[in-house]
Design a protein around this motif. Sequence first.
Motif, PDB file in Angstrom:
ATOM      1  N   LYS A   6      90.113  13.627 -71.963  1.00 41.52           N
ATOM      2  CA  LYS A   6      90.392  12.554 -71.003  1.00 41.52           C
ATOM      3  C   LYS A   6      90.759  13.164 -69.653  1.00 41.52           C
ATOM      4  N   ARG A   7      90.071  12.678 -68.604  1.00 40.76           N
ATOM      5  CA  ARG A   7      90.366  13.160 -67.251  1.00 40.76           C
ATOM      6  C   ARG A   7      91.700  12.582 -66.776  1.00 40.76           C
ATOM      7  N   VAL A   8      92.521  13.434 -66.194  1.00 38.90           N
ATOM      8  CA  VAL A   8      93.846  13.023 -65.739  1.00 38.90           C
ATOM      9  C   VAL A   8      93.833  12.885 -64.219  1.00 38.90           C
ATOM     10  N   ASP A   9      94.199  11.732 -63.760  1.00 37.63           N
ATOM     11  CA  ASP A   9      94.312  11.480 -62.321  1.00 37.63           C
ATOM     12  C   ASP A   9      95.599  12.130 -61.826  1.00 37.63           C
ATOM     13  N   PRO A  10      95.498  13.106 -60.909  1.00 39.13           N
ATOM     14  CA  PRO A  10      96.718  13.797 -60.458  1.00 39.13           C
ATOM     15  C   PRO A  10      97.712  12.866 -59.787  1.00 39.13           C
ATOM     16  N   ASP A  11      97.234  11.716 -59.291  1.00 37.33           N
ATOM     17  CA  ASP A  11      98.140  10.778 -58.636  1.00 37.33           C
ATOM     18  C   ASP A  11      98.660   9.717 -59.582  1.00 37.33           C
ATOM     19  N   ALA A  12      98.175   9.729 -60.826  1.00 32.92           N
ATOM     20  CA  ALA A  12      98.566   8.665 -61.745  1.00 32.92           C
ATOM     21  C   ALA A  12     100.056   8.706 -62.059  1.00 32.92           C
ATOM     22  N   ALA A  13     100.611   9.920 -62.151  1.00 34.82           N
ATOM     23  CA  ALA A  13     102.024  10.028 -62.493  1.00 34.82           C
ATOM     24  C   ALA A  13     102.928   9.739 -61.304  1.00 34.82           C
ATOM     25  N   ARG A  14     102.344   9.686 -60.141  1.00 37.73           N
ATOM     26  CA  ARG A  14     103.126   9.464 -58.933  1.00 37.73           C
ATOM     27  C   ARG A  14     103.421   7.971 -58.802  1.00 37.73           C
ATOM     28  N   PRO A  15     104.636   7.558 -58.555  1.00 37.43           N
ATOM     29  CA  PRO A  15     104.932   6.133 -58.417  1.00 37.43           C
ATOM     30  C   PRO A  15     104.248   5.557 -57.182  1.00 37.43           C
ATOM     31  N   TRP A  36     104.374  -2.826 -48.309  1.00 37.83           N
ATOM     32  CA  TRP A  36     104.143  -1.438 -48.670  1.00 37.83           C
ATOM     33  C   TRP A  36     102.794  -1.258 -49.356  1.00 37.83           C
ATOM     34  N   GLU A  37     102.307  -2.278 -50.014  1.00 35.58           N
ATOM     35  CA  GLU A  37     100.950  -2.210 -50.567  1.00 35.58           C
ATOM     36  C   GLU A  37      99.926  -2.159 -49.432  1.00 35.58           C
ATOM     37  N   MET A  38     100.191  -2.877 -48.347  1.00 28.59           N
ATOM     38  CA  MET A  38      99.303  -2.821 -47.187  1.00 28.59           C
ATOM     39  C   MET A  38      99.354  -1.438 -46.537  1.00 28.59           C
ATOM     40  N   VAL A  39     100.544  -0.860 -46.464  1.00 29.69           N
ATOM     41  CA  VAL A  39     100.667   0.489 -45.910  1.00 29.69           C
ATOM     42  C   VAL A  39      99.915   1.486 -46.778  1.00 29.69           C
ATOM     43  N   ALA A  40     100.003   1.326 -48.107  1.00 30.54           N
ATOM     44  CA  ALA A  40      99.352   2.255 -49.028  1.00 30.54           C
ATOM     45  C   ALA A  40      97.840   2.257 -48.863  1.00 30.54           C
ATOM     46  N   GLU A  41      97.268   1.170 -48.357  1.00 33.71           N
ATOM     47  CA  GLU A  41      95.828   1.132 -48.110  1.00 33.71           C
ATOM     48  C   GLU A  41      95.412   2.107 -47.014  1.00 33.71           C
ATOM     49  N   GLU A  42      96.344   2.408 -46.116  1.00 38.00           N
ATOM     50  CA  GLU A  42      96.049   3.308 -44.993  1.00 38.00           C
ATOM     51  C   GLU A  42      96.547   4.724 -45.246  1.00 38.00           C
ATOM     52  N   VAL A  43      97.553   4.868 -46.089  1.00 32.06           N
ATOM     53  CA  VAL A  43      98.200   6.168 -46.305  1.00 32.06           C
ATOM     54  C   VAL A  43      98.154   6.500 -47.793  1.00 32.06           C
ATOM     55  N   THR A  44      97.249   7.380 -48.183  1.00 35.80           N
ATOM     56  CA  THR A  44      97.142   7.804 -49.573  1.00 35.80           C
ATOM     57  C   THR A  44      98.109   8.956 -49.839  1.00 35.80           C
ATOM     58  N   LEU A  65     107.893   7.276 -46.879  1.00 39.21           N
ATOM     59  CA  LEU A  65     106.516   7.720 -46.659  1.00 39.21           C
ATOM     60  C   LEU A  65     106.316   9.162 -47.095  1.00 39.21           C
ATOM     61  N   LEU A  66     107.281  10.033 -46.782  1.00 39.83           N
ATOM     62  CA  LEU A  66     107.115  11.439 -47.112  1.00 39.83           C
ATOM     63  C   LEU A  66     107.249  11.705 -48.613  1.00 39.83           C
ATOM     64  N   GLU A  67     108.013  10.897 -49.314  1.00 40.63           N
ATOM     65  CA  GLU A  67     108.034  11.027 -50.771  1.00 40.63           C
ATOM     66  C   GLU A  67     106.695  10.607 -51.360  1.00 40.63           C
ATOM     67  N   HIS A  68     106.054   9.651 -50.715  1.00 35.88           N
ATOM     68  CA  HIS A  68     104.743   9.179 -51.175  1.00 35.88           C
ATOM     69  C   HIS A  68     103.630  10.166 -50.805  1.00 35.88           C
ATOM     70  N   ALA A  69     103.670  10.694 -49.584  1.00 35.11           N
ATOM     71  CA  ALA A  69     102.624  11.592 -49.090  1.00 35.11           C
ATOM     72  C   ALA A  69     103.276  12.704 -48.277  1.00 35.11           C
ATOM     73  N   PRO A  70     103.623  13.815 -48.928  1.00 34.75           N
ATOM     74  CA  PRO A  70     104.341  14.897 -48.251  1.00 34.75           C
ATOM     75  C   PRO A  70     103.597  15.504 -47.068  1.00 34.75           C
ATOM     76  N   THR A 168     115.977  17.950 -51.635  1.00 35.54           N
ATOM     77  CA  THR A 168     116.478  18.864 -50.604  1.00 35.54           C
ATOM     78  C   THR A 168     115.368  19.311 -49.659  1.00 35.54           C
ATOM     79  N   ALA A 169     114.132  19.462 -50.176  1.00 38.55           N
ATOM     80  CA  ALA A 169     113.014  19.845 -49.311  1.00 38.55           C
ATOM     81  C   ALA A 169     112.754  18.761 -48.281  1.00 38.55           C
ATOM     82  N   LEU A 170     112.844  17.502 -48.720  1.00 36.10           N
ATOM     83  CA  LEU A 170     112.636  16.393 -47.801  1.00 36.10           C
ATOM     84  C   LEU A 170     113.731  16.357 -46.747  1.00 36.10           C
TER      85      LEU A 170
END
Length: 639
Positions: A6-15, A36-44, A65-70, A168-170
């Motif tokens: 089964k192929r694993v989507d690397p983003d599947a585990a990401r909330p 935020w769903e509208m924002v997610a359409e523009e920012v993967t 945003l940075l937790e979603h897309a570093p 801490t990185a964030l």
Amino acid sequence: MRLLRKRVDPDAARPALHEIAAQQRWGRRRPHRAFWEMVAEEVTPTSTARVVVVGKRVRTARRTLLEHAPGLRVTMVKADSDVSETHVRLSIRGPYDVVIDLADAGSHDQVRLFRRTFWHLRPDGVYLVRQLLPHTDAESDADAESNADAESDADTESDAERDTGTDTALAAAEAAEDAEDAALLGAPEALPNENLPEHEPEPSDLWGMLSEAQEARLHDLADHRGVGVHFRDIVALAGALGRLEIRSKMLRLVKAMPSSPKLREEEVDAVLEKRPGIGALLDKVPATSWRPDVDYHLNRPQDPFVPATFHCTALSLRRYQAPTCSRGQIVTSRNLLLPETFRHHWMRRMVNIYVVEQAPLFGRVRRNLSDPEHLPGAYYHLDSEWPGHFGHLLTEQVSRLWAFAQARELEPGIKLLTTLQHDREPAELLGFEKQVLAAFDITPDDVHVFDSPCVPERLYTATPMFSLPAYVHPDMVRIWDRIAEHLLAGATPRSWPERIFVSRRPSLKRSCHNGAEVEEYFRAAGFEVVYPEDHPLSDQVAMFRAAEVIAGFAGSGLFSLAFTDRPKQVFSLAPDSYTARNEYLIAATRGHRLTSVWSKPDVAHPAGSWTQEAFGSSFTFDFDDEGRFLAERLALLER
């Protein structure tokens, strides 16, 4: 039997982004899931887009945003951020892909934030609004509530930063960004607070402004409301509206055209420091202020166009790497309109007739710059919005030559870069241009004339010492003295009259309908009537130096007042609509005793506005009105 892996989507585990947002502490107003769903359409999650977040709870939004897309580059713009500081930061880091408006600061702030950030988007960039805020009579109450939310949010963020579960990185990334902001901006007082001009009212809410732009488009962009300068910005916004989508109270707007940030003298050096590929500051003469002591008399209660104090901006010598130059003094680089583009660089709203106005801080060059000519070597910028004009040459243009010798030392083969009038035939420098430039050891072979857009390999520029009507630098006399001494060497040896009246031919703008009568009046008072254009420039200088009393119609004919070596009695005649004050600025530096006689123009400026038609209006000298004032002033000469 073959087992299929089964192929694993690397983003599947990401909330999902809205789930990350739900875990943040937002104060009393939590952004809803749909936004935020509208924002997610523009920012993967893998996006490296450049994003601006505007509002009051911007730090929490950036963390989300940075937790979603570093990989994002997120810039925060708060509702109370300084306009100029914000403009510099966005100019350094832009253009942007997405702007996210949290809509937590009231309708007025929503409009202001839109006007400051929307134009920093690239073409096809997206502007997202959590909620379109309507203007209401209770706007002040809403603002107070938003302020309370912001204070609550600030406390929440402090708690979050102390939370041991915080990434801490964030946190380190946030601290680094804060440090970068501080470094690139320097002291806040180094940059001016450029608010919109008071005569350009802001719309009460964002949807009202967008609706007005769409209405203008339906009227084929005709000014059907008669609202003047404000409508110009509405027309520009109408042209920039691409796809516009309303989702409940949310907005998604796609920008349809390019725009360029205008940079002021006080702003560009901060940009160069962080983007050295654009250029560098080579030398700087500190700003100065001085109060002119001019013996000034006029037949009006006051003169609103004469400053009590000249605030001379710092004079900078800069070198730009491969900028694009275009007719009319245009200098651009990396989508930025550099301050050399604007003759009146001190104005609250800088304009150039070759730049289409889009907003107070943005414009678009009228000419196509996509296929410029590349010029190897070094050039010194001396182009003008009004090339080939005697008055502009002797004031604005030569005032930039204070740094030419220094630039020539750095680049011995440097050439001047300029344009000529469109219709000049043959396309070469005129005699008076050659004579003035020769005072600086500049020959016609040292001048490169261009018409189509060009990209000089290296372009040297200097802040002008003269910018009407705001200031003239005290050292401007050194430039005029150098030109005068050079010209006098070629003057005709003869005697000159003690009193001259510098007249103006009827074919020129601002002509006096009864000019012949005015000339006879001055002849009777012992003046010799002269037309400067009938004399070589060297003789004009000798004539003005010899005269004790100089009168004439205001304008470039009187500009040789700059070449005198001692104070003179000066009388200038002009219509009230002539707002230039060259004679006053020259008198301030040379000590002339100035009397200005103002007449009613044929065409007056509209109330609270200014038009080119009125500025060039003809007039009639009223001997029964201003004539009495003039007679009283002339009579004082006999005492």
